[in-house]
Design an enzyme around this catalytic site. Structure first.
Site, PDB file in Angstrom:
ATOM      1  N   SER A 188       0.625  -1.289  -0.064  1.00  0.00           N
ATOM      2  CA  SER A 188       0.076   0.131   0.259  1.00  0.00           C
ATOM      3  C   SER A 188       0.784   1.344  -0.079  1.00  0.00           C
ATOM      4  O   SER A 188       1.779   1.206   0.628  1.00  0.00           O
ATOM      5  CB  SER A 188      -0.802   0.107   1.279  1.00  0.00           C
ATOM      6  N   TYR A 227      -2.414   0.050  10.286  1.00  0.00           N
ATOM      7  CA  TYR A 227      -2.610  -0.519   8.917  1.00  0.00           C
ATOM      8  C   TYR A 227      -1.263  -0.461   8.005  1.00  0.00           C
ATOM      9  O   TYR A 227      -0.690  -1.277   7.810  1.00  0.00           O
ATOM     10  CB  TYR A 227      -3.985  -0.177   8.204  1.00  0.00           C
ATOM     11  N   LYS A 239       1.842  -3.164   6.764  1.00  0.00           N
ATOM     12  CA  LYS A 239       2.447  -3.241   5.275  1.00  0.00           C
ATOM     13  C   LYS A 239       3.764  -2.692   5.323  1.00  0.00           C
ATOM     14  O   LYS A 239       4.657  -3.492   4.884  1.00  0.00           O
ATOM     15  CB  LYS A 239       1.624  -2.074   4.488  1.00  0.00           C
TER      16      LYS A 239
HETATM   17  C1  WQD Z   1      -9.665   8.997   1.065  1.00  0.00           C
HETATM   18  C2  WQD Z   1     -10.071  10.388   1.294  1.00  0.00           C
HETATM   19  C3  WQD Z   1     -10.806  10.882   3.372  1.00  0.00           C
HETATM   20  C4  WQD Z   1     -14.315   9.017   3.481  1.00  0.00           C
HETATM   21  C5  WQD Z   1      -7.098   4.239   1.101  1.00  0.00           C
HETATM   22  C6  WQD Z   1      -7.328   2.480   1.743  1.00  0.00           C
HETATM   23  C7  WQD Z   1      -6.174   1.860   2.111  1.00  0.00           C
HETATM   24  C8  WQD Z   1      -5.015   2.375   1.413  1.00  0.00           C
HETATM   25  C9  WQD Z   1      -4.861   3.519   1.059  1.00  0.00           C
HETATM   26  C10 WQD Z   1      -4.660   0.508  -0.263  1.00  0.00           C
HETATM   27  C11 WQD Z   1      -9.437  10.924   2.608  1.00  0.00           C
HETATM   28  C12 WQD Z   1     -11.632  11.237   2.318  1.00  0.00           C
HETATM   29  C13 WQD Z   1     -13.417   9.537   3.066  1.00  0.00           C
HETATM   30  C14 WQD Z   1     -15.782  10.067   3.764  1.00  0.00           C
HETATM   31  C15 WQD Z   1     -14.109  11.771   3.162  1.00  0.00           C
HETATM   32  N1  WQD Z   1      -5.153   1.593   0.074  1.00  0.00           N
HETATM   33  N2  WQD Z   1     -13.068  10.808   2.872  1.00  0.00           N
HETATM   34  N3  WQD Z   1     -15.375  11.280   3.637  1.00  0.00           N
HETATM   35  O1  WQD Z   1      -7.595   6.613   3.613  1.00  0.00           O
HETATM   36  O2  WQD Z   1      -6.781   7.227   1.509  1.00  0.00           O
HETATM   37  O3  WQD Z   1      -6.911   4.702   2.279  1.00  0.00           O
HETATM   38  O4  WQD Z   1      -6.079   4.220   0.484  1.00  0.00           O
HETATM   39  O5  WQD Z   1      -4.027  -0.436   0.782  1.00  0.00           O
HETATM   40  O6  WQD Z   1      -6.255   0.664   2.250  1.00  0.00           O
HETATM   41  O7  WQD Z   1      -8.262   2.665   2.798  1.00  0.00           O
HETATM   42  O8  WQD Z   1      -9.228   6.053   1.643  1.00  0.00           O
HETATM   43  O9  WQD Z   1     -11.209   6.247   0.811  1.00  0.00           O
HETATM   44  O10 WQD Z   1     -10.946   6.339   3.362  1.00  0.00           O
HETATM   45  O11 WQD Z   1     -10.350   8.353   2.276  1.00  0.00           O
HETATM   46  O12 WQD Z   1     -13.902  12.854   3.013  1.00  0.00           O
HETATM   47  O13 WQD Z   1     -16.709   9.527   4.284  1.00  0.00           O
HETATM   48  O14 WQD Z   1     -11.472  10.707   1.233  1.00  0.00           O
HETATM   49  O15 WQD Z   1     -10.715  11.922   4.424  1.00  0.00           O
HETATM   50  O16 WQD Z   1      -9.086  12.104   2.190  1.00  0.00           O
HETATM   51  P1  WQD Z   1      -7.561   6.503   2.361  1.00  0.00           P
HETATM   52  P2  WQD Z   1     -10.502   6.820   2.093  1.00  0.00           P
END
Ligand code: WQD
Length: 339
Positions: free
Chosen positions: A128, A153, A157
């Site tokens: 990741s 998490y 990794k």
């Molecule tokens: C993305 C953005 C939130 C929900 C993911 C995977 C993780 C890894 C990395 C592979 C952030 C914003 C989210 C909401 C929001 N991938 N958000 N409102 O945290 O980047 O992690 O990519 O390994 O496994 O989970 O992804 O989709 O949670 O958040 O504003 O209701 O969307 O703050 O900026 P994240 P995410």
């Protein structure tokens, strides 16, 4: 079917795993799936069977269970393994660090022990971009040093990659694929992301809000140092991510070197903000999404997207889908889910 090219896919009933099984079968590989179904549902396997018109050799089992894994390897001659089986929620890991270390690190160690016993050397690991923490240089490339992971998490990794780097010195050939933000679903709408409970990730929350399952989307923060104040990510279609795994298998099997540990970013190379994604969703679906701006979410990285030159050049792989199509496929899956 490519004779003798039998791939074990752990976590193959999961979001990325199931899409990868589809692409492996399309490419002519023989596939076996091991999954404990704790975070997925057998209907995803049935979706894969419908798409590929192939009966899946499925085994309900936990990768932490040495004897089940040993028995599976005794009965099959696997040429390579793709290891997806792990917990993957950034913010869930903050409240459950022990179970994240136990599952994500423990299952890898058990798998390596069994692979070593059965002389299976090739491993594609699901890593990741969270291993980078908040990178100093954006877009981030594979030479970027690991900073302190922002979540347990991400730390699991980092630990797994260190284990694999050391395992490579005793004969394993490892390709570690560092995913950015997987989104979307197979165009058929037969498989996709199955969030359990309230989605942590952005896109399933967007599609559930559009479907009326959630009252509104909260954008976590608009005061970041980015063009529109919301966080920036590299959103990659899950099918593009899946085809990158097929390329990785072909790459590792053709490597003459006995000991290998190589990492590849798997992203589009394009940074997209949360608000840009929301507006794109509204544009391509015509749905007036109900969203509001809220406070920042703990543990969030401000800005990260991939320098994907290494995978483009080494695998001859480039992503096929853009943001709009990815969001339409995600929405199509959501509508099928709601039947
Ligand atoms: C993305 C953005 C939130 C929900 C993911 C995977 C993780 C890894 C990395 C592979 C952030 C914003 C989210 C909401 C929001 N991938 N958000 N409102 O945290 O980047 O992690 O990519 O390994 O496994 O989970 O992804 O989709 O949670 O958040 O504003 O209701 O969307 O703050 O900026 P994240 P995410």
């Amino acid at each position: 079917m490519i004779k003798g090219n039998h791939i074990l896919v752990t976590g193959g009933a999961g979001y990325i795993g199931s899409h990868t099984v589809v692409e492996l079968l399309k490419a002519g590989f023989q596939v076996t799936v091991a999954d404990n179904l704790e975070r997925s549902d057998f209907k995803i396997v049935e979706g894969v069977e419908t798409i590929t018109k192939t009966k899946i050799d499925f085994h309900k089992m936990d990768c932490l269970d040495y004897s089940s894994m040993d028995d599976l390897f005794s009965k099959n001659k696997f040429s390579s393994v793709i290891h997806f089986a792990a917990f993957k929620s950034v913010n869930e890991s903050v409240s459950e660090p022990i179970s994240y270390y136990k599952n994500n690190v423990g299952s890898l160690i058990t798998l390596l022990e069994v692979m070593q016993k059965h002389q299976v050397k090739d491993l594609i690991f699901s890593s990741s971009c969270t291993v980078y923490g908040q990178p100093d240089v954006i877009p981030v490339d594979e030479t970027a040093p690991f900073k302190r992971a922002e979540s347990p998490y991400g730390a699991t990794k980092q630990v797994c990659e260190r284990i694999l780097e050391d395992a490579a010195t005793v004969g394993f050939k490892v390709i570690s694929l560092r995913y950015f933000n997987p989104i979307g679903a197979h165009e058929s709408g037969l498989i996709g992301e199955l969030p359990i409970g309230v989605p942590n990730n952005l896109v399933p929350y967007v599609t559930q809000t559009a479907a009326g399952v959630r009252e509104k989307l909260t954008v976590f923060g608009s005061d970041y140092d980015t063009p529109d104040g919301s966080c920036v990510r590299d959103f990659i279609h899950v099918v593009d991510l899946a085809t990158a795994h097929v390329k990785a298998i072909q790459y590792v099997q053709n490597l003459s070197a006995k000991n290998t540990f190589e990492t590849f970013n798997v992203g589009t190379g394009v940074g997209v903000s949360v608000l840009e994604l929301v507006k794109k969703f509204i544009e391509v679906t015509g749905i007036k999404l109900n969203y509001t701006i809220g406070p920042r979410r703990a543990g969030d990285i401000e800005k990260v997207y991939a320098d994907a030159k290494k995978i483009n050049q080494s695998f001859g792989w480039t992503p096929r889908y853009g943001l709009g199509e990815s969001l339409l496929h995600a929405w199509n899956w959501e509508k099928k889910l709601r039947g």
